[in-house]
Design a protein around this motif. Structure first.
Motif, PDB file in Angstrom:
ATOM      1  N   VAL A 108      10.714   8.820   9.163  1.00  0.00           N
ATOM      2  CA  VAL A 108      12.120   8.462   9.318  1.00  0.00           C
ATOM      3  C   VAL A 108      12.985   8.928   8.153  1.00  0.00           C
ATOM      4  O   VAL A 108      14.216   8.812   8.206  1.00  0.00           O
ATOM      5  CB  VAL A 108      12.288   6.938   9.519  1.00  0.00           C
ATOM      6  N   HIS A 109      12.359   9.438   7.102  1.00  0.00           N
ATOM      7  CA  HIS A 109      13.094   9.985   5.964  1.00  0.00           C
ATOM      8  C   HIS A 109      12.545  11.377   5.668  1.00  0.00           C
ATOM      9  O   HIS A 109      11.744  11.554   4.744  1.00  0.00           O
ATOM     10  CB  HIS A 109      12.960   9.076   4.738  1.00  0.00           C
ATOM     11  N   PRO A 110      12.915  12.372   6.469  1.00  0.00           N
ATOM     12  CA  PRO A 110      12.349  13.724   6.335  1.00  0.00           C
ATOM     13  C   PRO A 110      12.477  14.253   4.913  1.00  0.00           C
ATOM     14  O   PRO A 110      13.513  14.111   4.264  1.00  0.00           O
ATOM     15  CB  PRO A 110      13.196  14.551   7.314  1.00  0.00           C
ATOM     16  N   GLY A 111      11.380  14.840   4.431  1.00  0.00           N
ATOM     17  CA  GLY A 111      11.352  15.413   3.091  1.00  0.00           C
ATOM     18  C   GLY A 111      11.035  14.429   1.996  1.00  0.00           C
ATOM     19  O   GLY A 111      10.922  14.807   0.829  1.00  0.00           O
ATOM     20  N   LYS A 112      10.874  13.142   2.358  1.00  0.00           N
ATOM     21  CA  LYS A 112      10.518  12.130   1.365  1.00  0.00           C
ATOM     22  C   LYS A 112       9.097  11.620   1.624  1.00  0.00           C
ATOM     23  O   LYS A 112       8.607  11.694   2.749  1.00  0.00           O
ATOM     24  CB  LYS A 112      11.512  10.973   1.390  1.00  0.00           C
ATOM     25  N   PHE A 113       8.490  11.101   0.548  1.00  0.00           N
ATOM     26  CA  PHE A 113       7.081  10.720   0.618  1.00  0.00           C
ATOM     27  C   PHE A 113       6.857   9.349  -0.009  1.00  0.00           C
ATOM     28  O   PHE A 113       7.490   8.988  -1.005  1.00  0.00           O
ATOM     29  CB  PHE A 113       6.202  11.741  -0.129  1.00  0.00           C
ATOM     30  N   TYR A 114       5.967   8.605   0.598  1.00  0.00           N
ATOM     31  CA  TYR A 114       5.381   7.439  -0.056  1.00  0.00           C
ATOM     32  C   TYR A 114       4.191   7.920  -0.886  1.00  0.00           C
ATOM     33  O   TYR A 114       3.699   9.032  -0.725  1.00  0.00           O
ATOM     34  CB  TYR A 114       4.870   6.425   0.966  1.00  0.00           C
ATOM     35  N   ALA A 115       3.714   7.051  -1.763  1.00  0.00           N
ATOM     36  CA  ALA A 115       2.453   7.289  -2.464  1.00  0.00           C
ATOM     37  C   ALA A 115       1.557   6.080  -2.260  1.00  0.00           C
ATOM     38  O   ALA A 115       2.045   4.939  -2.221  1.00  0.00           O
ATOM     39  CB  ALA A 115       2.690   7.525  -3.948  1.00  0.00           C
ATOM     40  N   LEU A 116       0.271   6.327  -2.099  1.00  0.00           N
ATOM     41  CA  LEU A 116      -0.681   5.219  -2.094  1.00  0.00           C
ATOM     42  C   LEU A 116      -0.847   4.749  -3.538  1.00  0.00           C
ATOM     43  O   LEU A 116      -0.883   5.575  -4.459  1.00  0.00           O
ATOM     44  CB  LEU A 116      -2.018   5.664  -1.519  1.00  0.00           C
ATOM     45  N   ILE A 161       0.842  -1.198   0.000  1.00  0.00           N
ATOM     46  CA  ILE A 161       0.000   0.000   0.000  1.00  0.00           C
ATOM     47  C   ILE A 161       0.880   1.252   0.000  1.00  0.00           C
ATOM     48  O   ILE A 161       0.554   2.241  -0.643  1.00  0.00           O
ATOM     49  CB  ILE A 161      -0.945   0.005   1.224  1.00  0.00           C
ATOM     50  N   LEU A 162       1.990   1.227   0.711  1.00  0.00           N
ATOM     51  CA  LEU A 162       2.944   2.336   0.681  1.00  0.00           C
ATOM     52  C   LEU A 162       3.970   2.053  -0.407  1.00  0.00           C
ATOM     53  O   LEU A 162       4.688   1.060  -0.362  1.00  0.00           O
ATOM     54  CB  LEU A 162       3.639   2.482   2.034  1.00  0.00           C
ATOM     55  N   THR A 163       4.032   2.934  -1.411  1.00  0.00           N
ATOM     56  CA  THR A 163       4.920   2.698  -2.540  1.00  0.00           C
ATOM     57  C   THR A 163       5.492   4.028  -3.008  1.00  0.00           C
ATOM     58  O   THR A 163       5.408   5.035  -2.299  1.00  0.00           O
ATOM     59  CB  THR A 163       4.170   1.957  -3.666  1.00  0.00           C
ATOM     60  N   ALA A 164       6.071   4.035  -4.197  1.00  0.00           N
ATOM     61  CA  ALA A 164       6.679   5.250  -4.738  1.00  0.00           C
ATOM     62  C   ALA A 164       5.713   5.949  -5.679  1.00  0.00           C
ATOM     63  O   ALA A 164       4.880   5.311  -6.333  1.00  0.00           O
ATOM     64  CB  ALA A 164       7.969   4.900  -5.474  1.00  0.00           C
ATOM     65  N   SER A 165       5.826   7.263  -5.760  1.00  0.00           N
ATOM     66  CA  SER A 165       4.997   8.038  -6.678  1.00  0.00           C
ATOM     67  C   SER A 165       5.407   7.750  -8.111  1.00  0.00           C
ATOM     68  O   SER A 165       6.578   7.497  -8.411  1.00  0.00           O
ATOM     69  CB  SER A 165       5.149   9.528  -6.377  1.00  0.00           C
ATOM     70  N   SER A 166       4.414   7.763  -9.005  1.00  0.00           N
ATOM     71  CA  SER A 166       4.659   7.516 -10.422  1.00  0.00           C
ATOM     72  C   SER A 166       4.348   8.777 -11.208  1.00  0.00           C
ATOM     73  O   SER A 166       3.344   9.452 -10.946  1.00  0.00           O
ATOM     74  CB  SER A 166       3.780   6.366 -10.923  1.00  0.00           C
ATOM     75  N   TYR A 172      -2.003  10.208  -3.982  1.00  0.00           N
ATOM     76  CA  TYR A 172      -2.104  10.580  -2.571  1.00  0.00           C
ATOM     77  C   TYR A 172      -0.739  10.313  -1.949  1.00  0.00           C
ATOM     78  O   TYR A 172      -0.230   9.196  -2.010  1.00  0.00           O
ATOM     79  CB  TYR A 172      -3.179   9.757  -1.861  1.00  0.00           C
ATOM     80  N   LEU A 173      -0.148  11.336  -1.369  1.00  0.00           N
ATOM     81  CA  LEU A 173       1.195  11.243  -0.832  1.00  0.00           C
ATOM     82  C   LEU A 173       1.167  11.091   0.683  1.00  0.00           C
ATOM     83  O   LEU A 173       0.344  11.699   1.370  1.00  0.00           O
ATOM     84  CB  LEU A 173       2.011  12.482  -1.210  1.00  0.00           C
ATOM     85  N   VAL A 174       2.102  10.291   1.212  1.00  0.00           N
ATOM     86  CA  VAL A 174       2.216  10.028   2.645  1.00  0.00           C
ATOM     87  C   VAL A 174       3.625  10.401   3.086  1.00  0.00           C
ATOM     88  O   VAL A 174       4.594   9.773   2.638  1.00  0.00           O
ATOM     89  CB  VAL A 174       1.938   8.544   2.968  1.00  0.00           C
ATOM     90  N   VAL A 224      13.448   6.895 -18.306  1.00  0.00           N
ATOM     91  CA  VAL A 224      12.847   5.585 -18.028  1.00  0.00           C
ATOM     92  C   VAL A 224      13.568   4.930 -16.853  1.00  0.00           C
ATOM     93  O   VAL A 224      12.937   4.401 -15.932  1.00  0.00           O
ATOM     94  CB  VAL A 224      12.896   4.686 -19.273  1.00  0.00           C
ATOM     95  N   ASP A 225      14.891   4.979 -16.885  1.00  0.00           N
ATOM     96  CA  ASP A 225      15.666   4.357 -15.808  1.00  0.00           C
ATOM     97  C   ASP A 225      15.395   5.011 -14.461  1.00  0.00           C
ATOM     98  O   ASP A 225      15.371   4.341 -13.425  1.00  0.00           O
ATOM     99  CB  ASP A 225      17.160   4.442 -16.130  1.00  0.00           C
ATOM    100  N   GLU A 226      15.199   6.326 -14.468  1.00  0.00           N
ATOM    101  CA  GLU A 226      14.984   7.043 -13.213  1.00  0.00           C
ATOM    102  C   GLU A 226      13.586   6.814 -12.654  1.00  0.00           C
ATOM    103  O   GLU A 226      13.420   6.581 -11.452  1.00  0.00           O
ATOM    104  CB  GLU A 226      15.213   8.542 -13.432  1.00  0.00           C
ATOM    105  N   ASN A 227      12.576   6.868 -13.503  1.00  0.00           N
ATOM    106  CA  ASN A 227      11.194   6.841 -13.021  1.00  0.00           C
ATOM    107  C   ASN A 227      10.597   5.448 -12.926  1.00  0.00           C
ATOM    108  O   ASN A 227       9.634   5.247 -12.181  1.00  0.00           O
ATOM    109  CB  ASN A 227      10.312   7.714 -13.933  1.00  0.00           C
TER     110      ASN A 227
END
Length: 596
Positions: free
Chosen positions: A186-194, A168-173, A180-182, A513-516
Motif C-alpha cells: 500500500v506504500h509503493p517504494g517503501k519497506f518494512y524491516a523485520l 514484527i514489521l518495523t522500520a529499518s535501522s 531483512y526488508l519487506v 539522530v532526529d532522522e534515524n
C-alpha cells in the motif's frame, strides 16, 4: 475404547499385565526371530515392544510394513520373561501381544534412517527435517528447548515481569547488522524491516511506564551462519527494567539463568550468584577474549617489560615500536617432547599468525631459542614472575595489542584442551563489564562507537565533555557461559542531551539522530526513566544444555549455512503478479555480448 490409543508408548508397566490396550505410533524397528515378529512402536513419549507369532492374523500385515509406517495396534499386555527384560526402556518389563492392526499411513523408502544416530549429510537432514526430528537425540533437544522456554517464562513472571509482544514489521535501522526488508503493497517504494531485536520498542515500553517487560522474542538478521548463530532468525529472552542500576539488572537475571541451568543441566556444576565480574580490559589481558571460558584455569600475563632492551632481539625490537608480548603458561608441558611445542608454533602459523614463541622447562632447565637469547638470569626472573615450575612450559604471542591478545586467547584455549585442563561437567558464568564507549577507526581516521551507541556513558555528560573519548567506559555488559556470549546488555542512555553529545563525539550531528532514531529520541523528550536490560539467547542456552556443538541441532526448522530452507524451498522466486502488486521489478544484470 478410543479410536487410536488408550495409552501412549511410554505408559505401560508390569501392573498393566492382562489389560487390553490400544497404541498408535510409528514402526521404529522390526525383528523377525523365526516365527515371532517383534516391532518397536514409537510415539512422542517413548517405545513399546509389540509381538506377533506366525499363526497370528496380524503377522503378515506387520511383516510387510516398511519402517516409519504409522499404525494402530490393539492387543493384550503381557509380561516379558526375566531374561529378555530391557532395563534401559521404561516399558521394558512388558510387551503387547497384537490381536489387531490398522495401518494409518504407509511409509515409502526412507531417505535417511530414523533408528540410530548415524551421521548423515546436512543437506539431506535439512531437506527431510521432519524425519530428522523423529530421531531420538534431536527429538529430545527440541523438547528440552520447549521446557527451557517454559522455565524462563515462569521464572521471569515470578520476578515480577509481564510479557508483552512488540511489532514484527518495523522500520529499518542504520545501526547493527543487515536488515531483512519487506516491501509494502500500500506504500509503493517503501519497506518494512523485520526487527533485529525489539531494542527500541522495549525501551519505549519503559518510557510508557510498564516498568518490567520481557518476551521470548524472535529476531531477524541477515548474517552469515556460525556454529553458535543461525542465519536469518533466532530467539532471545528479551527483558528491560526501569529505575535500575547495572547491579540491579545482574541480581535479577542471575537467578533466572542459574536456575534454568541447574534445572536442566543434569547435575553439572553451575556458577552460583553473584557471577564473577570481569572488566573488558582485564578479559582481553588475562583471557585474550571478551568471551572468556572460565572452565580453563590458565591466565595470560603481559611480559612486555621482560623483553624491553633484552637479549631477544626480535621481541625487544617489537616492544620498542609499541608492540606487546603476552605469555600463556602450559603447566607440566615440559614433560612432553619438543614436538608439542613445535606443533603449537605450526598451529599458530596455520591460523594466520607469524608464529608462537616458547620456553620449554625440563627438570628446571629452560630450553629453546628465547631462553638462549634472553639469557639465564633474565629467563629465571621471567619464569619466577610467571610462577612456573620445573617441568612447565610457556608460549609467547607478540604484536600489536589486539593481535597479540587474539593469538594469546586462541593459544590459551588450545593449550587448555591439549593438556586436558578444561573443567568438565560445569557451566561457568561471568559478566564482562566496563566496555569502552568509543574506539578509534584507523581506516576512517575518526572516533566511532565501540559497541551499542545507546548505552549510558559512565560519568554521563561530564565524561563526554571533559574526558578523552577513548577513556570513556559505558554501562554495557555481556553475559558469558563457557566461552559463549549469551547476551549483550546495557543501562540505556535515556537523556536526549547526553545522546546528542555521544553521537556528536562519534561524528554524527543532531539532524542525523532526529532522522534515524526519531521514535526513541522524541519519546525521551517527554520524560524517560533510567532503564536497562539484556537479552540472553535462547538458542545458545539450549545448545549449551544439550551439549551440542552446533546451534542447528536445537532449532526445529533451521536454515543451512547459505540461509536456505531446503525443506520449504526458501528463498524462492515469486510470480510477476506478486511483484506487480508490490510495485517491484527484478533488476537483472545485462548479458555480455560475445567478442566484447
Amino acid at each position: 475404547m478410543h479410536a487410536y490409543r488408550t495409552h501412549n508408548c511410554s505408559a505401560l508397566r508390569r501392573a498393566d499385565v492382562g489389560a487390553k490396550v490400544r497404541l498408535s505410533g510409528w514402526v521404529h524397528r522390526k525383528r523377525d526371530h523365526g516365527g515371532l515378529l517383534f516391532v518397536d512402536l514409537r510415539d512422542h513419549y517413548g517405545l513399546t515392544q509389540i509381538v506377533a507369532d506366525s499363526d497370528s492374523a496380524v503377522f503378515e500385515k506387520l511383516d510387510q510394513l516398511r519402517l516409519e509406517s504409522v499404525i494402530t495396534i490393539t492387543g493384550e499386555v503381557v509380561e516379558r520373561a526375566p531374561e529378555v527384560v530391557n532395563p534401559n526402556l521404561a516399558t521394558g518389563e512388558i510387551e503387547i501381544r497384537a490381536s489387531d492392526v490398522d495401518v494409518q499411513s504407509f511409509a515409502q523408502e526412507l531417505p535417511l534412517p530414523v533408528a540410530g544416530e548415524a551421521d548423515y549429510p546436512e543437506d539431506i537432514r535439512l531437506r527431510y527435517r521432519y524425519l530428522d526430528l523423529r530421531r531420538d537425540r534431536l527429538h529430545r533437544n527440541i523438547v528440552l528447548r520447549s521446557n527451557v522456554i517454559a522455565s524462563l517464562r515462569r521464572r521471569m513472571i515470578e520476578q515480577g515481569f509481564n510479557e508483552y509482544q512488540t511489532p514484527i514489521l518495523t522500520a529499518s535501522s542504520p545501526e547493527g547488522a543487515r536488515d531483512y526488508l519487506v516491501p509494502s503493497r500500500v506504500h509503493p517504494g517503501k519497506f518494512y524491516a523485520l526487527p533485529q531485536a525489539p531494542q527500541m520498542f522495549k525501551q519505549l515500553m519503559m518510557v510508557a511506564g510498564f516498568d518490567r517487560y520481557f518476551q521470548i522474542a524472535p529476531c531477524f538478521r541477515d548474517e552469515d551462519a556460525r556454529a553458535d548463530r543461525s542465519p536469518g532468525e533466532f530467539y532471545q529472552l528479551d527483558f528491560e527494567m526501569s529505575f535500575v542500576t547495572q547491579e540491579d539488572v545482574f541480581a535479577t537475571i542471575e537467578p533466572v539463568l542459574a536456575g534454568v541451568f541447574e534445572e536442566f543441566g543434569e547435575g553439572k556444576k553451575v556458577t552460583p550468584a553473584p557471577f564473577p565480574r570481569i572488566a573488558y580490559r582485564d578479559a582481553m589481558l588475562y583471557y585474550g577474549s571478551d568471551k572468556p571460558d572460565l572452565r580453563n584455569p590458565l591466565k595470560i600475563s603481559d611480559v612486555s617489560e621482560h623483553f624491553r632492551d633484552s637479549g631477544f632481539g626480535l621481541f625487544a625490537g617489537m616492544v620498542a615500536k609499541g608492540a606487546v608480548v603476552r605469555a600463556i603458561p602450559a603447566p607440566e608441558a615440559g614433560k612432553n617432547s619438543r614436538k608439542f611445542f613445535d606443533d603449537m608454533n605450526n598451529w599458530a602459523r596455520e591460523e594466520g599468525f607469524a608464529g608462537l614463541g616458547y620456553i620449554n622447562i625440563k627438570n628446571g632447565e629452560a630450553g629453546g631459542p628465547i631462553a638462549r637469547n634472553l639469557g639465564e638470569e633474565a629467563t629465571k626472573k621471567l619464569l619466577a614472575d610467571l610462577g612456573l615450575g620445573d617441568n612447565d612450559g610457556v608460549f609467547f604471542a607478540a604484536g600489536k595489542e589486539s593481535e597479540a591478545a587474539r593469538l594469546a586467547g586462541l593459544a590459551r584455549n588450545r593449550v587448555g584442551e591439549l593438556l586436558d585442563l578444561v573443567e568438565k561437567d560445569s557451566f561457568r558464568f561471568c559478566w564482562v563489564v566496563d566496555f569502552p564507549m568509543f574506539e578509534y577507526d584507523e581506516d576512517a581516521k575518526q572516533v566511532i562507537f565501540s559497541h551499542n551507541p545507546f548505552s549510558m556513558p559512565q560519568g554521563g555528560m561530564e565524561a563526554l565533555e571533559n574526558k578523552d573519548p577513548l577513556d570513556i567506559l559505558a554501562y554495557q555488559y555481556d553475559i558469558v557461559c563457557n566461552g559463549i556470549e549469551l547476551s549483550s546488555g546495557a543501562i540505556r542512555n535515556h537523556r536526549p542531551d547526553i545522546m546528542y553529545k555521544a553521537f556528536e563525539t562519534a561524528g554524527y550531528d543532531q539532524a542525523m539522530v532526529d532522522e534515524n532514531f526519531a521514535g526513541m529520541i522524541n519519546a525521551f523528550k517527554y520524560g524517560a526513566p533510567p532503564h536497562g536490560g539484556a537479552a540472553p539467547g535462547v538458542d545458545r542456552m539450549v545448545m549449551l544444555l544439550a551439549g551440542e556443538p552446533n546451534i542447528r541441532e536445537v532449532v526445529v526448522f533451521p536454515m543451512n549455512q547459505k540461509a536456505e530452507d531446503l525443506m520449504m524451498g526458501a528463498p524462492a522466486v515469486v510470480s510477476e503478479r506478486q511483484l506487480k502488486e508490490l510495485s517491484l521489478r527484478i533488476a537483472t544484470k545485462p548479458t555480455q555480448k560475445s567478442g566484447s
